[in-house]
Scaffold this motif. Structure first.
Motif, PDB file in Angstrom:
ATOM      1  N   UNK A 145       0.786  -1.214   0.052  1.00  0.00           N
ATOM      2  CA  UNK A 145       0.465  -0.048   0.513  1.00  0.00           C
ATOM      3  C   UNK A 145       0.699   1.554   0.203  1.00  0.00           C
ATOM      4  N   UNK A 146       2.287   1.570  -0.134  1.00  0.00           N
ATOM      5  CA  UNK A 146       2.872   2.023  -0.111  1.00  0.00           C
ATOM      6  C   UNK A 146       2.873   3.472  -1.459  1.00  0.00           C
ATOM      7  N   UNK A 147       2.455   2.767  -2.254  1.00  0.00           N
ATOM      8  CA  UNK A 147       2.634   3.276  -3.805  1.00  0.00           C
ATOM      9  C   UNK A 147       3.821   3.791  -4.194  1.00  0.00           C
ATOM     10  N   UNK A 148       4.893   2.692  -4.100  1.00  0.00           N
ATOM     11  CA  UNK A 148       5.960   2.646  -4.803  1.00  0.00           C
ATOM     12  C   UNK A 148       6.550   1.497  -5.171  1.00  0.00           C
ATOM     13  N   UNK A 149       6.681   1.287  -6.409  1.00  0.00           N
ATOM     14  CA  UNK A 149       6.616   0.630  -7.677  1.00  0.00           C
ATOM     15  C   UNK A 149       7.749  -0.218  -6.845  1.00  0.00           C
ATOM     16  N   UNK A 150       8.933  -0.055  -6.281  1.00  0.00           N
ATOM     17  CA  UNK A 150       9.700  -0.677  -5.482  1.00  0.00           C
ATOM     18  C   UNK A 150       9.390  -1.635  -4.563  1.00  0.00           C
ATOM     19  N   UNK A 151       8.838  -1.607  -4.093  1.00  0.00           N
ATOM     20  CA  UNK A 151       8.272  -2.223  -2.977  1.00  0.00           C
ATOM     21  C   UNK A 151       7.586  -3.537  -3.053  1.00  0.00           C
ATOM     22  N   UNK A 152       7.087  -3.563  -4.303  1.00  0.00           N
ATOM     23  CA  UNK A 152       6.725  -4.745  -4.463  1.00  0.00           C
ATOM     24  C   UNK A 152       6.928  -5.686  -4.539  1.00  0.00           C
ATOM     25  N   UNK A 153       8.447  -5.502  -5.252  1.00  0.00           N
ATOM     26  CA  UNK A 153       9.631  -6.609  -5.388  1.00  0.00           C
ATOM     27  C   UNK A 153       9.436  -6.681  -3.403  1.00  0.00           C
ATOM     28  N   UNK A 154       9.924  -6.490  -2.816  1.00  0.00           N
ATOM     29  CA  UNK A 154      10.159  -6.102  -1.273  1.00  0.00           C
ATOM     30  C   UNK A 154       9.039  -6.635  -0.508  1.00  0.00           C
ATOM     31  N   UNK A 155       7.903  -6.895  -1.194  1.00  0.00           N
ATOM     32  CA  UNK A 155       6.192  -7.087  -0.650  1.00  0.00           C
ATOM     33  C   UNK A 155       6.782  -9.575  -0.955  1.00  0.00           C
ATOM     34  N   UNK A 156       7.012  -9.145  -2.369  1.00  0.00           N
ATOM     35  CA  UNK A 156       6.805 -10.810  -2.978  1.00  0.00           C
ATOM     36  C   UNK A 156       8.079 -11.468  -1.733  1.00  0.00           C
ATOM     37  N   UNK A 157       9.809 -10.495  -2.100  1.00  0.00           N
ATOM     38  CA  UNK A 157      10.833 -11.047  -0.969  1.00  0.00           C
ATOM     39  C   UNK A 157      10.152 -11.521   0.294  1.00  0.00           C
ATOM     40  N   UNK A 158       9.193 -11.154   0.819  1.00  0.00           N
ATOM     41  CA  UNK A 158       9.035 -11.763   1.770  1.00  0.00           C
ATOM     42  C   UNK A 158       7.461 -12.684   2.425  1.00  0.00           C
ATOM     43  N   UNK A 159       7.139 -12.817   1.390  1.00  0.00           N
ATOM     44  CA  UNK A 159       5.811 -13.347   1.439  1.00  0.00           C
ATOM     45  C   UNK A 159       6.591 -15.373   1.158  1.00  0.00           C
ATOM     46  N   UNK A 160       5.730 -16.143   1.689  1.00  0.00           N
ATOM     47  CA  UNK A 160       6.494 -17.616   2.482  1.00  0.00           C
ATOM     48  C   UNK A 160       5.634 -18.395   0.669  1.00  0.00           C
ATOM     49  N   UNK A 161       5.537 -19.478   1.031  1.00  0.00           N
ATOM     50  CA  UNK A 161       5.613 -20.124  -0.279  1.00  0.00           C
ATOM     51  C   UNK A 161       3.955 -20.051  -0.367  1.00  0.00           C
ATOM     52  N   UNK A 162       2.829 -20.280  -1.224  1.00  0.00           N
ATOM     53  CA  UNK A 162       2.023 -20.129  -1.376  1.00  0.00           C
ATOM     54  C   UNK A 162       1.242 -18.884  -0.656  1.00  0.00           C
ATOM     55  N   UNK A 163       1.561 -18.190   0.395  1.00  0.00           N
ATOM     56  CA  UNK A 163       1.169 -17.301   0.683  1.00  0.00           C
ATOM     57  C   UNK A 163       0.590 -16.143  -1.006  1.00  0.00           C
ATOM     58  N   UNK A 164       0.160 -15.156   0.456  1.00  0.00           N
ATOM     59  CA  UNK A 164      -0.492 -13.974  -1.260  1.00  0.00           C
ATOM     60  C   UNK A 164      -0.411 -12.541  -1.126  1.00  0.00           C
ATOM     61  N   UNK A 165       0.427 -11.834  -2.247  1.00  0.00           N
ATOM     62  CA  UNK A 165       0.720 -10.495  -1.939  1.00  0.00           C
ATOM     63  C   UNK A 165      -1.270  -9.619  -2.504  1.00  0.00           C
ATOM     64  N   UNK A 166      -1.306  -8.820  -1.707  1.00  0.00           N
ATOM     65  CA  UNK A 166      -2.759  -7.190  -2.381  1.00  0.00           C
ATOM     66  C   UNK A 166      -2.069  -6.257  -2.928  1.00  0.00           C
ATOM     67  N   UNK A 167      -1.811  -6.115  -3.637  1.00  0.00           N
ATOM     68  CA  UNK A 167      -1.408  -4.838  -3.814  1.00  0.00           C
ATOM     69  C   UNK A 167      -2.919  -3.822  -4.550  1.00  0.00           C
ATOM     70  N   UNK A 168      -2.799  -2.348  -3.832  1.00  0.00           N
ATOM     71  CA  UNK A 168      -3.475  -1.475  -3.587  1.00  0.00           C
ATOM     72  C   UNK A 168      -3.224  -0.142  -3.813  1.00  0.00           C
ATOM     73  N   UNK A 169      -1.717  -0.974  -4.621  1.00  0.00           N
ATOM     74  CA  UNK A 169      -1.138   1.052  -4.694  1.00  0.00           C
ATOM     75  C   UNK A 169      -1.949   0.935  -6.035  1.00  0.00           C
ATOM     76  N   UNK A 170      -1.423   2.223  -6.579  1.00  0.00           N
ATOM     77  CA  UNK A 170      -2.166   3.096  -7.851  1.00  0.00           C
ATOM     78  C   UNK A 170      -0.585   3.761  -8.260  1.00  0.00           C
TER      79      UNK A 170
END
Length: 332
Positions: free
Chosen positions: A215-240
């Motif tokens: 939810x940061x609005x920073x595209x670079x944060x999406x890579x960070x979000x993926x990196x901390x998510x476990x196997x079979x986890x979910x990433x919800x992208x609310x940023x525009x």
């Protein structure tokens, strides 16, 4: 009657202009605005000229006409009082407090069906946060947190903070709030986050996050979000991200991790929930949480609409100071 309205006229330039507001038609009302909330995410993109100009301003909001090219009026969180009614509208509506998805302007016309009555026990300032609460509820509904899960929220702007406050009510295994700004991390901790960290200091939960919200609005944060998510986890992208591209590393761990990435935007409800949920039910829930949650620390600035330029400069120059800015209309 003449009103005053905020216009985005060029990148990093806004003007407050006169705008004619006639008497309401037979099935219309005229609303005098009391306060309106500035969206620090979406409106910053518009202010910077980073919103895609070939995109409709918002097809779900009648008051937002045309596309996102300059000049335009924008905003979608106005609270006001009905000061005049058309011939076919009952006089009993006079003086009613209402919420409207309407740009920042001192007076405007609307159909009664486009307005939402503000409950008596909700203040004007809390009512202006209705879209924020509705958006946060949508993120949580799309994320579907489960008991004992580890959840990480990237971005503690006002939407991220309200989302954190909602998630803190769940019996989670842990709730981590991530933001670059220390003041926002402090607010997140007060709203119930178990851990608050700077992105550069973030260590994933032991086995990774089950649910991560970006939810940061920073595209670079999406890579960070993926990196901390476990196997079979979910990433919800609310940023525009507007016109800002997102570059992702999908060639390594992600390839075998079965992580699901989902966009979440408040104008629609998850198809799996539409049999039981609609906008009215979600609004009802939003009012309840606006009344109950300790959201007063979110409002950091109240600025007269005539000084609108100052509000957007604050978002650009002092993001550590400005969380939620409200426009006031005493002199408009």
């Amino acid at each position: 009657m003449e009103g005053r309205a905020v216009y985005f006229v060029a990148p990093e330039r806004v003007e407050v202009r006169d705008r004619d507001v006639p008497a309401p038609g037979p099935e219309e009302v005229r609303v005098r605005t009391l306060t309106s909330a500035v969206s620090s995410g979406t409106e910053r993109l518009v202010y910077r000229g980073e919103a895609p100009t070939d995109l409709a301003a918002d097809e779900s909001i009648a008051a937002l006409e045309g596309d996102l090219s300059f000049p335009l009026r924008y905003g979608y969180a106005a609270v006001g009082e009905i000061e005049a009614v058309g011939d076919d509208v009952p006089d009993s509506r006079l003086g009613s407090r209402v919420f409207a998805f309407n740009p920042h302007e001192s007076r405007f016309l609307a159909s009664p069906s486009e307005l939402i009555s503000v409950p008596d026990d909700v203040t004007d300032e809390r009512a202006a946060l209705l879209p924020t609460m509705e958006t946060a509820l949508n993120f949580v509904m799309d994320g579907r947190p489960l008991i004992g899960e580890h959840v990480v929220v990237f971005g503690q702007g006002v939407v991220g903070l309200v989302t954190t406050a909602l998630l803190a009510q769940f019996p989670l295994g842990s709730l981590t709030a991530v933001d670059c700004v220390a003041e926002r991390r402090a607010i997140a901790e007060g709203l119930g986050a178990d851990e608050v960290v700077h992105p550069e200091s973030l260590d994933a939960p032991a086995d990774g996050a089950d649910l991560t919200l970006e939810l940061s609005g920073d595209p670079d944060a999406l890579d960070d979000a993926l990196s901390v998510t476990r196997y079979d986890g979910r990433v919800v992208v609310g940023s525009w991200y507007g016109t800002k591209p997102a570059t992702l590393d999908l060639g390594g761990r992600f390839h075998r991790s079965r992580i699901s990435v989902e966009s979440s935007q408040v104008s629609t409800i998850d198809p799996d929930l539409r049999g039981r949920w609609d906008a009215d039910r979600r609004f009802s829930l939003a009012w309840d949480h606006l009344e109950d949650l300790p959201l007063d620390p979110l409002v950091t600035h109240r600025i007269d609409v005539e000084s609108a330029e100052r509000a957007y400069r604050l978002l650009e120059d002092a993001p550590d100071e400005a969380v939620q800015i409200l426009f006031t209309y005493r002199n408009a």
